[in-house]
Design a protein around this motif. Structure first.
Motif, PDB file in Angstrom:
ATOM      1  N   ALA A 236       0.818  -1.217   0.000  1.00  0.00           N
ATOM      2  CA  ALA A 236       0.000   0.000   0.000  1.00  0.00           C
ATOM      3  C   ALA A 236       0.848   1.262   0.000  1.00  0.00           C
ATOM      4  CB  ALA A 236      -0.928   0.000   1.221  1.00  0.00           C
ATOM      5  N   GLU A 237       2.081   1.173   0.476  1.00  0.00           N
ATOM      6  CA  GLU A 237       2.929   2.364   0.587  1.00  0.00           C
ATOM      7  C   GLU A 237       4.181   2.333  -0.287  1.00  0.00           C
ATOM      8  OE1 GLU A 237       3.758   3.516   4.655  1.00  0.00           O
ATOM      9  OE2 GLU A 237       1.805   2.764   5.301  1.00  0.00           O
ATOM     10  N   PHE A 238       4.820   1.192  -0.407  1.00  0.00           N
ATOM     11  CA  PHE A 238       6.154   1.140  -1.008  1.00  0.00           C
ATOM     12  C   PHE A 238       6.199   1.717  -2.428  1.00  0.00           C
ATOM     13  CE2 PHE A 238       9.836  -0.578  -3.128  1.00  0.00           C
ATOM     14  CZ  PHE A 238      10.830  -0.330  -2.204  1.00  0.00           C
ATOM     15  N   LEU A 239       5.392   1.195  -3.321  1.00  0.00           N
ATOM     16  CA  LEU A 239       5.447   1.632  -4.716  1.00  0.00           C
ATOM     17  C   LEU A 239       5.004   3.088  -4.893  1.00  0.00           C
ATOM     18  CD1 LEU A 239       6.414   0.633  -7.402  1.00  0.00           C
ATOM     19  CD2 LEU A 239       4.121  -0.262  -7.852  1.00  0.00           C
ATOM     20  N   PRO A 240       3.883   3.501  -4.274  1.00  0.00           N
ATOM     21  CA  PRO A 240       3.529   4.928  -4.415  1.00  0.00           C
ATOM     22  C   PRO A 240       4.610   5.875  -3.895  1.00  0.00           C
ATOM     23  CG  PRO A 240       1.643   3.683  -3.624  1.00  0.00           C
ATOM     24  CD  PRO A 240       2.828   2.751  -3.588  1.00  0.00           C
ATOM     25  N   TYR A 241       5.273   5.513  -2.799  1.00  0.00           N
ATOM     26  CA  TYR A 241       6.371   6.336  -2.284  1.00  0.00           C
ATOM     27  C   TYR A 241       7.535   6.340  -3.277  1.00  0.00           C
ATOM     28  CZ  TYR A 241       4.852   7.450   2.503  1.00  0.00           C
ATOM     29  OH  TYR A 241       4.210   7.966   3.594  1.00  0.00           O
ATOM     30  N   ALA A 242       7.855   5.186  -3.823  1.00  0.00           N
ATOM     31  CA  ALA A 242       8.957   5.092  -4.788  1.00  0.00           C
ATOM     32  C   ALA A 242       8.684   5.972  -6.004  1.00  0.00           C
ATOM     33  CB  ALA A 242       9.171   3.639  -5.209  1.00  0.00           C
ATOM     34  N   ILE A 243       7.452   5.920  -6.484  1.00  0.00           N
ATOM     35  CA  ILE A 243       7.094   6.725  -7.655  1.00  0.00           C
ATOM     36  C   ILE A 243       7.126   8.214  -7.314  1.00  0.00           C
ATOM     37  CG2 ILE A 243       5.196   7.295  -9.228  1.00  0.00           C
ATOM     38  CD1 ILE A 243       4.490   4.236  -9.121  1.00  0.00           C
ATOM     39  N   LYS A 244       6.588   8.590  -6.171  1.00  0.00           N
ATOM     40  CA  LYS A 244       6.510  10.007  -5.779  1.00  0.00           C
ATOM     41  C   LYS A 244       7.884  10.623  -5.533  1.00  0.00           C
ATOM     42  CE  LYS A 244       4.632  13.759  -3.718  1.00  0.00           C
ATOM     43  NZ  LYS A 244       3.835  14.744  -4.373  1.00  0.00           N
ATOM     44  N   PHE A 245       8.753   9.901  -4.817  1.00  0.00           N
ATOM     45  CA  PHE A 245       9.992  10.510  -4.350  1.00  0.00           C
ATOM     46  C   PHE A 245      11.265  10.036  -5.043  1.00  0.00           C
ATOM     47  CE2 PHE A 245       7.087  10.912  -0.674  1.00  0.00           C
ATOM     48  CZ  PHE A 245       7.038  12.307  -0.639  1.00  0.00           C
ATOM     49  N   SER A 246      11.179   8.999  -5.832  1.00  0.00           N
ATOM     50  CA  SER A 246      12.418   8.441  -6.384  1.00  0.00           C
ATOM     51  C   SER A 246      12.446   8.354  -7.899  1.00  0.00           C
ATOM     52  CB  SER A 246      12.674   7.052  -5.779  1.00  0.00           C
ATOM     53  OG  SER A 246      12.772   7.146  -4.378  1.00  0.00           O
ATOM     54  N   THR A 247      11.503   8.998  -8.566  1.00  0.00           N
ATOM     55  CA  THR A 247      11.535   9.014 -10.029  1.00  0.00           C
ATOM     56  C   THR A 247      12.080  10.349 -10.509  1.00  0.00           C
ATOM     57  OG1 THR A 247       9.238   9.771 -10.107  1.00  0.00           O
ATOM     58  CG2 THR A 247       9.597   7.412 -10.347  1.00  0.00           C
TER      59      THR A 247
END
Length: 158
Positions: A43-54
């Motif tokens: 629920a958190e990992f991928l959305p955080y990765a997309i938001k902050f690490s792309t």
């Protein structure tokens, strides 16, 4: 996408280590170890990765997914003041247990560890951003006055 996931993983682990160090000083060993485990959840990992690490601008749909992930994070982690809010419109919250209040401060202090400096009053905002029970607000001021981070009238959650 793999690069974004790896960057997010490194960020989470580094943050957890910094919080662990701060929690350890306070005797909050288990909380230091379990801090922010929900960030590893789907629920958190991928959305955080997309938001902050792309390296690209994210879409409106990706931004919405991140907002859901942030809401999930706040409601799964008792060290976030939002976990205790029962009526945001009327700014009412339940009293926050001291151990979670201390963990919240340790979380804030962990950012000082990451950036190599003390959290400054200007980076914190108690008045407008945090909805706290009056007892919690008083206890937070006491904790902040005893810690390396000084509390004025300005403290904010991240």
């Amino acid at each position: 996408m793999l690069k974004s996931c790896l960057k997010n993983l490194v960020y989470i682990i580094e943050h957890k280590i910094n919080v662990l160090v701060e929690c350890w000083k306070e005797g909050l060993y288990l909380q230091g170890i379990t801090h922010d485990l929900s960030k590893f959840s789907p629920a958190e990992f991928l959305p955080y990765a997309i938001k902050f690490s792309t390296d690209r601008e994210i879409s409106a749909n990706e931004e919405l997914k991140w907002k859901y992930a942030w809401l999930h994070h706040q409601h799964k982690n008792k060290h976030h003041s939002d976990y205790w809010v029962v009526d945001p419109k009327n700014k009412q919250a339940l009293p926050m247990p001291r151990k979670y209040l201390i963990e919240m401060v340790c979380d804030w202090q962990s950012f000082s560890r990451k950036w190599g400096k003390k959290v400054k009053n200007s980076q914190l905002d108690l008045t407008d951003h945090l909805i706290l029970h009056p007892d919690t607000r008083r206890e937070l001021r006491i904790i902040m006055n005893k810690s390396d981070v000084k509390c004025d009238e300005n403290i904010s959650s991240h």
